[in-house]
Design a protein around this motif. Structure first.
Motif, PDB file in Angstrom:
ATOM      1  N   ALA A   1      40.072 -17.348  19.568  1.00  0.00           N
ATOM      2  CA  ALA A   1      41.204 -16.872  18.566  1.00  0.00           C
ATOM      3  C   ALA A   1      42.617 -18.044  18.841  1.00  0.00           C
ATOM      4  O   ALA A   1      43.053 -18.559  17.912  1.00  0.00           O
TER       5      ALA A   1
ATOM      6  N   ILE B   1      41.468 -21.158  17.117  1.00  0.00           N
ATOM      7  CA  ILE B   1      41.804 -21.109  15.740  1.00  0.00           C
ATOM      8  C   ILE B   1      43.452 -20.982  15.265  1.00  0.00           C
ATOM      9  O   ILE B   1      43.572 -21.864  14.312  1.00  0.00           O
ATOM     10  N   ALA B   2      44.093 -20.585  16.226  1.00  0.00           N
ATOM     11  CA  ALA B   2      45.426 -20.393  15.754  1.00  0.00           C
ATOM     12  C   ALA B   2      46.249 -21.950  15.917  1.00  0.00           C
ATOM     13  O   ALA B   2      46.961 -22.076  15.276  1.00  0.00           O
TER      14      ALA B   2
ATOM     15  N   ALA C   1      36.156 -15.889  11.178  1.00  0.00           N
ATOM     16  CA  ALA C   1      37.744 -15.287  11.818  1.00  0.00           C
ATOM     17  C   ALA C   1      38.622 -16.580  11.497  1.00  0.00           C
ATOM     18  O   ALA C   1      39.629 -16.714  11.254  1.00  0.00           O
ATOM     19  N   ALA C   2      38.006 -17.939  11.418  1.00  0.00           N
ATOM     20  CA  ALA C   2      38.837 -19.143  10.969  1.00  0.00           C
ATOM     21  C   ALA C   2      39.282 -19.023   9.457  1.00  0.00           C
ATOM     22  O   ALA C   2      40.291 -19.325   9.199  1.00  0.00           O
TER      23      ALA C   2
ATOM     24  N   ALA D   1      39.434 -16.598   7.723  1.00  0.00           N
ATOM     25  CA  ALA D   1      40.568 -15.200   7.599  1.00  0.00           C
ATOM     26  C   ALA D   1      41.956 -15.551   8.007  1.00  0.00           C
ATOM     27  O   ALA D   1      43.026 -15.177   7.515  1.00  0.00           O
ATOM     28  N   ALA D   2      41.850 -16.582   8.728  1.00  0.00           N
ATOM     29  CA  ALA D   2      43.171 -17.147   9.455  1.00  0.00           C
ATOM     30  C   ALA D   2      43.672 -18.365   8.741  1.00  0.00           C
ATOM     31  O   ALA D   2      44.892 -18.919   8.919  1.00  0.00           O
TER      32      ALA D   2
ATOM     33  N   ARG E   1      42.150 -21.245   8.002  1.00  0.00           N
ATOM     34  CA  ARG E   1      41.740 -22.512   8.360  1.00  0.00           C
ATOM     35  C   ARG E   1      40.421 -22.998   7.602  1.00  0.00           C
ATOM     36  O   ARG E   1      39.734 -22.245   6.879  1.00  0.00           O
TER      37      ARG E   1
END
Length: 320
Positions: A61, A64-65, A85-86, A88-89, A91
């Motif tokens: 996480a 990714i951030a 996850a990427a 969704a953020a 990216r």
């Protein structure tokens, strides 16, 4: 000038370290390393020892951030969890192949991701492949493709540290790891892969395949494929060849483009590079593509649709 694209890396194995070093070798105006994470403390300790200036993140996480684009080089079973996850953020994603170990999940992901992802098939940026594309017009009609790969052992000697998954039926094997590249090349130069007929041999309990044979189509071009382990003294033998009524061209040992002369002998491209020489060139072009991907621009990288098509064929071969 656009700001550099920040690339975070999930996975610090062979491919993760190779990509990290490639990022560090580029102009800082193009790309920069946002940081790296791997669940293996040993892997991160190796990176810290050799590349102490690279930020190490506490988890995926955090990578990714910190990133504009996330490069995923973890084992295949974990790819889509990180990729989702990427995305969704907000990216973009640059993933090692295969997209996943489950074809249905890959199909769902491709439908979700749209154009915000790409897959690391380096032939998309290979100087030798560019040469083949230049020569392809002279091959003429009635075309056919043949692919031949062979290995002294599997995994190859330099992959021994990853044998825990590379030599298992669930995620490993040379069809996923190596043949997929040549299927991508056939897809890129010929068209959609379809019409598969194949056989596979798993002679060792719990281990990956040791021989495959297949016939399929790349667009309207017939493709024959054979792969085996223990049939050559070479660590890695491979030939991809396109033949037609007007001649033939081929790619040998990953990076050597050759053209068949009228007398039947083969002439190598005058500026041909060995695999070790070609790799940094292709990686630089791949990273230029990653920067364009992250900016929403057109790029030459392998699309998610191309990678899915390759995965569908690979998994069908292994299930045959």
């Amino acid at each position: 000038m656009s700001a550099p694209v920040s690339i975070g890396l999930i996975g610090a194995g062979i491919m993760g370290e190779r990509m990290l070093r490639a990022i560090l070798a580029q102009s800082p105006e193009l790309v920069r390393a946002a940081g790296i994470w791997d669940p293996s403390g040993e892997a991160l300790a190796r990176i810290a020892s050799e590349l102490p200036d690279v930020a190490q993140k506490p988890d995926a996480a955090a990578v990714i951030a910190a990133s504009d684009c996330v490069y995923i080089a973890s084992p295949p079973a974990s790819h889509l969890g990180h990729a989702r996850a990427a995305l969704a953020a907000g990216r973009t994603v640059f993933c090692e192949k295969p997209l996943a170990i489950d074809v249905a999940d890959s199909r769902a992901f491709v439908a979700e991701a749209g154009v915000r992802g790409a897959v690391n098939f380096p032939f998309a940026s290979s100087p030798a492949v560019a040469q083949l594309q230049d020569w392809a017009g002279g091959v003429g009609g009635n075309r056919r493709i043949s692919i031949e790969v062979a290995f002294a052992t599997w995994p190859r000697s330099w992959q021994a540290d990853a044998a825990g998954w590379l030599d298992r039926r669930e995620q490993g094997g040379f069809t996923r790891e190596v043949v997929s590249h040549f299927l991508f090349l056939s897809r890129r130069l010929g068209g959609v892969l379809r019409g598969l007929q194949a056989s596979v041999s798993f002679p060792e309990e719990g281990k990956s395949e040791r021989r495959i044979e297949a016939r399929l189509m790349a667009g309207d071009i017939p493709v024959t494929l054979i792969g085996s382990v223990g049939t050559t003294p070479k660590d890695d033998h491979n030939i991809w060849m396109l033949e037609g009524e007007g001649g033939a061209i081929r790619l040998c040992d990953w990076s050597l483009a050759e053209q068949r002369k009228p007398d039947g002998s083969w002439q190598r491209a005058p500026d041909a590079l060995t695999q070790l020489e070609a790799r940094p060139v292709a990686l630089k072009r791949q990273l230029e593509g990653v920067a364009r991907l992250a900016r929403g621009e057109a790029h030459q990288l392998a699309t998610l649709e191309e990678a899915l098509n390759v995965q569908e064929i690979v998994e069908a071969i292994l299930a045959s």
